[in-house]
Scaffold this motif. Structure first.
Motif, PDB file in Angstrom:
ATOM      1  N   HIS B 191      33.314   0.638  23.707  1.00  0.00           N
ATOM      2  CA  HIS B 191      31.943  -0.207  23.601  1.00  0.00           C
ATOM      3  C   HIS B 191      32.031  -1.382  23.779  1.00  0.00           C
ATOM      4  CE1 HIS B 191      29.430   3.697  22.918  1.00  0.00           C
ATOM      5  NE2 HIS B 191      30.403   4.307  22.811  1.00  0.00           N
ATOM      6  N   PRO B 192      31.956  -2.242  24.561  1.00  0.00           N
ATOM      7  CA  PRO B 192      32.072  -3.674  23.876  1.00  0.00           C
ATOM      8  C   PRO B 192      31.609  -4.769  23.006  1.00  0.00           C
ATOM      9  CG  PRO B 192      30.539  -3.687  26.052  1.00  0.00           C
ATOM     10  CD  PRO B 192      30.970  -2.484  25.415  1.00  0.00           C
ATOM     11  N   THR B 193      31.757  -4.602  21.912  1.00  0.00           N
ATOM     12  CA  THR B 193      30.945  -4.785  20.938  1.00  0.00           C
ATOM     13  C   THR B 193      31.542  -6.078  19.949  1.00  0.00           C
ATOM     14  OG1 THR B 193      32.281  -3.619  19.010  1.00  0.00           O
ATOM     15  CG2 THR B 193      29.980  -3.060  20.272  1.00  0.00           C
ATOM     16  N   GLY B 194      33.126  -6.542  20.904  1.00  0.00           N
ATOM     17  CA  GLY B 194      34.202  -7.674  19.918  1.00  0.00           C
ATOM     18  C   GLY B 194      33.658  -8.640  21.103  1.00  0.00           C
ATOM     19  N   TYR B 195      33.957  -8.735  22.199  1.00  0.00           N
ATOM     20  CA  TYR B 195      34.144  -9.263  22.972  1.00  0.00           C
ATOM     21  C   TYR B 195      33.658 -11.114  22.915  1.00  0.00           C
ATOM     22  CZ  TYR B 195      36.835  -6.339  25.095  1.00  0.00           C
ATOM     23  OH  TYR B 195      37.612  -5.159  25.101  1.00  0.00           O
ATOM     24  N   PRO B 196      34.502 -11.781  23.405  1.00  0.00           N
ATOM     25  CA  PRO B 196      35.872 -12.011  23.883  1.00  0.00           C
ATOM     26  C   PRO B 196      36.731 -11.885  22.518  1.00  0.00           C
ATOM     27  CG  PRO B 196      35.050 -14.539  24.446  1.00  0.00           C
ATOM     28  CD  PRO B 196      33.539 -13.597  23.425  1.00  0.00           C
ATOM     29  N   ILE B 197      37.695 -11.187  22.686  1.00  0.00           N
ATOM     30  CA  ILE B 197      38.624 -10.506  21.777  1.00  0.00           C
ATOM     31  C   ILE B 197      40.114 -11.543  21.786  1.00  0.00           C
ATOM     32  CG2 ILE B 197      37.910  -8.351  22.130  1.00  0.00           C
ATOM     33  CD1 ILE B 197      40.110  -7.740  23.546  1.00  0.00           C
ATOM     34  N   ALA B 240      24.076  -1.331  27.794  1.00  0.00           N
ATOM     35  CA  ALA B 240      23.128  -0.130  27.325  1.00  0.00           C
ATOM     36  C   ALA B 240      23.150   0.212  26.307  1.00  0.00           C
ATOM     37  CB  ALA B 240      22.557   0.346  29.012  1.00  0.00           C
ATOM     38  N   ARG B 241      24.671   1.726  27.104  1.00  0.00           N
ATOM     39  CA  ARG B 241      25.290   2.497  26.396  1.00  0.00           C
ATOM     40  C   ARG B 241      26.441   1.657  24.653  1.00  0.00           C
ATOM     41  NH1 ARG B 241      31.118   3.599  26.784  1.00  0.00           N
ATOM     42  NH2 ARG B 241      32.258   5.653  26.423  1.00  0.00           N
ATOM     43  N   ALA B 242      25.960   0.755  24.291  1.00  0.00           N
ATOM     44  CA  ALA B 242      26.635   0.412  23.395  1.00  0.00           C
ATOM     45  C   ALA B 242      25.311  -0.545  22.629  1.00  0.00           C
ATOM     46  CB  ALA B 242      27.571  -1.182  22.833  1.00  0.00           C
ATOM     47  N   ALA B 243      24.530   0.114  23.489  1.00  0.00           N
ATOM     48  CA  ALA B 243      23.074  -0.762  22.875  1.00  0.00           C
ATOM     49  C   ALA B 243      22.580  -0.414  21.493  1.00  0.00           C
ATOM     50  CB  ALA B 243      22.120  -0.760  23.144  1.00  0.00           C
TER      51      ALA B 243
END
Lengths: 106, 254
Positions: B191-197, B240-243
């Motif tokens: 789940h791309p919640t922290g980008y940029p990392i 959308a997957r991490a909504a």
């Protein structure tokens, strides 16, 4: 431009042990890596770190190539009197980055 | 008293139900405590150095217009709240989806009339991180825009398509084997919640596309180029997957 993050308690009681945390932005290029052209990338690391508290050195460190980029250095000292802490980082290019933080001791 | 008891019972029944609904976990949950502490402490998180750079870039005039981001958008901590959580979004001008990095670059070239920012360059990452931070703690909220649907579907197809010499799809690791290990590294749910990392392995900041290229190289596939439409579609699908999950920018990952 180099950036540093300092965590120095703004207030402390006389005689308290205080923790100081520093984070310095620096590539810490080891000198062992090769670039895209196959040549060695020249070494560029922070060589020394010094912290003075009202002119007196309370912490210093020599750094070496195995230390990661953006070195994080934390240490403790005793709060003796109000004044200024001066932090300085010196690298292979001879550049010195200096940051200061005030501290008030009651 | 009775009402209170009924309420307590209802609460007890409701909570496990609510927890069972969402089994999604951020990459943060798979990290060691040390790495988690590093991310949570703004004075130890190296991503905050990038935020500081981003903040000064935000206020620095650039290009022949001599305008800074702040000249139009004002205080970034106010105007950029929740913006990163909505990207990628639909770009009216090109008729295609655009990600946050692309939007910053577009603003820079067209409105500031400055040279564009190199993808994955220091400045591009710094501005993206600064804008991303303003959405920290807010839910990922992909725009409800029907024009994005076909692109999102394409992203989903890419996510489940096998690729590379090892012939793996994203889904095989990150859906079927999430929580397992590849070598010694845990496989997160992607789940791309922290980008940029700030990735400790890279010793620098990196975007989601850098991470995706990394993964593609791992399956011995030819990575798509930065800003390739395939990446934007994948980002759309992943968002959308991490909504609803919380934005963590700037994340720290091992």
């Amino acid at each position: 431009m180099a950036r540093a993050l300092l965590n120095v308690p703004a207030k402390a009681k006389r005689g308290d042990i205080i923790e100081i945390k520093t984070l310095m932005s620096h590539p810490m290029e080891t000198g062992f890596r090769t670039g895209a052209d196959g040549k060695l990338v020249p070494r560029d690391i922070i060589k020394s770190f010094v912290c003075t508290y009202n002119g007196e050195v309370v912490f210093s460190a020599d750094l070496f190539p195995a230390i990661s980029a953006n070195p994080f250095i934390a240490f403790t000292t005793v709060a003796t009197e109000s004044g200024t802490m001066i932090f300085s980082w010196t690298d292979d290019k001879g550049q010195t980055q200096v940051q200061t933080a005030p501290i008030s001791v009651e | 008293m009775r009402a209170r008891l009924v309420f307590a019972l209802a609460w007890l029944c409701a909570v496990p139900g609510a927890m069972a609904q969402d089994t999604r976990k951020s990459g943060f949950d798979y990290m060691s405590r040390d790495s988690q502490a590093m991310q949570m402490d703004d004075l130890a998180n190296p991503g905050m150095l990038s935020v500081l750079d981003g903040e000064s870039l935000w206020n620095a005039p650039a290009g022949s217009s001599q305008k800074s981001c702040a000249s139009c958008h004002g205080d970034g901590t106010v105007s950029m709240k929740g913006v990163a959580a909505r990207y990628p979004a639909f770009d009216e001008a090109s008729g295609k989806p655009i990600d946050l990095v692309g939007r910053i670059d577009q603003c820079r070239r067209e409105r500031q009339q400055a040279p564009g920012l190199a993808r994955e360059g220091h400045d591009s990452l710094a501005l993206t991180t600064y804008i991303g931070l303003q959405s920290r703690g807010m839910p990922v909220s992909p725009p409800d825009d029907a024009r994005l649907t076909p692109f999102r579907a394409d992203g989903k197809a890419l996510y489940t398509r096998r690729m590379g010499q090892l012939n793996f799809s994203c889904a095989q690791c990150h859906d079927e084997h999430a929580g397992g290990h590849v070598g010694a590294s845990p496989i997160p749910q992607a789940h791309p919640t922290g980008y940029p990392i700030y990735r400790l392995e890279w010793q620098s900041m990196g975007s989601l596309q850098r991470r995706l290229r990394n993964c593609m190289a791992g399956t011995r596939a030819e990575p798509f180029a930065y800003a390739a439409p395939e990446f934007i579609d994948l980002e759309l699908f992943l968002a959308a997957r991490a909504a609803g999950m919380k934005v963590e920018t700037p994340g720290v990952r091992p």
